[in-house]
Design an enzyme around this catalytic site. Structure first.
Site, short mmCIF file in Angstrom:
data_model
loop_
_atom_site.label_atom_id
_atom_site.label_comp_id
_atom_site.label_asym_id
_atom_site.label_seq_id
_atom_site.Cartn_x
_atom_site.Cartn_y
_atom_site.Cartn_z
N LEU A 147 0.84 -1.20 0.00
CA LEU A 147 0.00 0.00 0.00
C LEU A 147 0.87 1.25 0.00
O LEU A 147 0.66 2.16 -0.80
CB LEU A 147 -0.92 0.00 1.22
CG LEU A 147 -1.61 1.33 1.55
CD1 LEU A 147 -2.53 1.77 0.42
CD2 LEU A 147 -2.36 1.22 2.87
N TYR A 148 1.84 1.32 0.89
CA TYR A 148 2.66 2.53 0.99
C TYR A 148 3.46 2.76 -0.29
O TYR A 148 3.57 3.90 -0.77
CB TYR A 148 3.57 2.46 2.21
CG TYR A 148 2.80 2.32 3.49
CD1 TYR A 148 1.59 3.00 3.70
CD2 TYR A 148 3.24 1.47 4.51
CE1 TYR A 148 0.87 2.85 4.87
CE2 TYR A 148 2.53 1.33 5.69
CZ TYR A 148 1.35 2.02 5.86
OH TYR A 148 0.63 1.87 7.02
N ARG A 149 4.00 1.73 -0.86
CA ARG A 149 4.75 1.90 -2.13
C ARG A 149 3.81 2.32 -3.26
O ARG A 149 4.13 3.19 -4.06
CB ARG A 149 5.50 0.62 -2.47
CG ARG A 149 6.63 0.29 -1.52
CD ARG A 149 7.61 1.42 -1.37
NE ARG A 149 8.83 0.95 -0.74
CZ ARG A 149 9.66 1.72 -0.07
NH1 ARG A 149 9.41 3.02 0.06
NH2 ARG A 149 10.75 1.22 0.46
N PHE A 153 4.94 6.41 -1.17
CA PHE A 153 5.78 6.64 0.00
C PHE A 153 7.21 6.20 -0.29
O PHE A 153 7.45 5.15 -0.86
CB PHE A 153 5.23 5.91 1.22
CG PHE A 153 4.11 6.65 1.89
CD1 PHE A 153 4.34 7.44 3.01
CD2 PHE A 153 2.82 6.59 1.38
CE1 PHE A 153 3.32 8.13 3.62
CE2 PHE A 153 1.78 7.28 1.99
CZ PHE A 153 2.03 8.06 3.10
#
Length: 180
Positions: A147-149, A153
């Site tokens: 999710l963060y990638r 992020f």
């Protein structure tokens, strides 16, 4: 399912539900959740507190996220500031919204709720950057890391050890607003 912006009072009223989601998502024991209750209660008073909840059609809490403006004197801010060089501190911490918690019940994961919560939460702030910390993990195997990638992020600090937790953490950040 619906996303609902929450005030600090809303989150405070649903604290037991919030802690239940937190416990399920993080596999925490009840005594660890009692400590979290104290932290969260303190966080409710922070400047620019923002929260979002994912509710089922019957009002059951499926997930939540919250954060606030990160400022000197706050424990997490000071821990992260101490490991960054002056240029990184200037870039990331000058006008930063800290994503403190982002959780989805395991049974509700894999359907885009985490991303929807993250995007909605970050749309509620006018800060220039956002930071969060997450336990180090296999980036391909971890839903959180994917999710963060996927949402842009970047690594700010890796393998950070916070006092009181033996796990290494990554601090991830991205500029705001989110445009993709």
């Amino acid at each position: 399912m619906r996303l609902v912006p929450w005030t600090s009072d809303d989150l405070g009223r649903r604290m037991d539900d919030v802690l239940a989601v937190f416990g399920e998502a993080m596999s925490y024991h009840p005594q660890a959740l009692a400590v979290r209750r104290g932290y969260i209660t303190t966080h409710l008073q922070r400047p620019y507190f923002r929260a979002i909840a994912s509710l089922s059609d019957t009002g059951h809490l499926l997930g939540f996220a919250y954060g606030y403006h990160s400022e000197p004197g706050q424990w997490w801010h000071d821990q992260v500031s101490a490991v960054l060089d002056p240029a990184a501190r200037q870039r990331w911490l000058t006008d930063c919204f800290e994503v403190v918690e982002l959780h989805v019940r395991p049974a509700a994961q894999g359907h885009g709720l985490g991303e929807a919560q993250l995007r909605a939460l970050l749309a509620m702030t006018g800060a220039a950057t956002t930071l969060l910390s997450t336990p180090e993990a296999d980036e391909q195997a971890s839903r959180a890391w994917r999710l963060y990638r996927r949402t842009g992020f970047l690594d700010v600090s890796r393998h950070l050890l916070f006092p009181g937790d033996p796990r290494p953490f990554a601090v991830l950040g991205r500029p705001l607003p989110m445009t993709h």
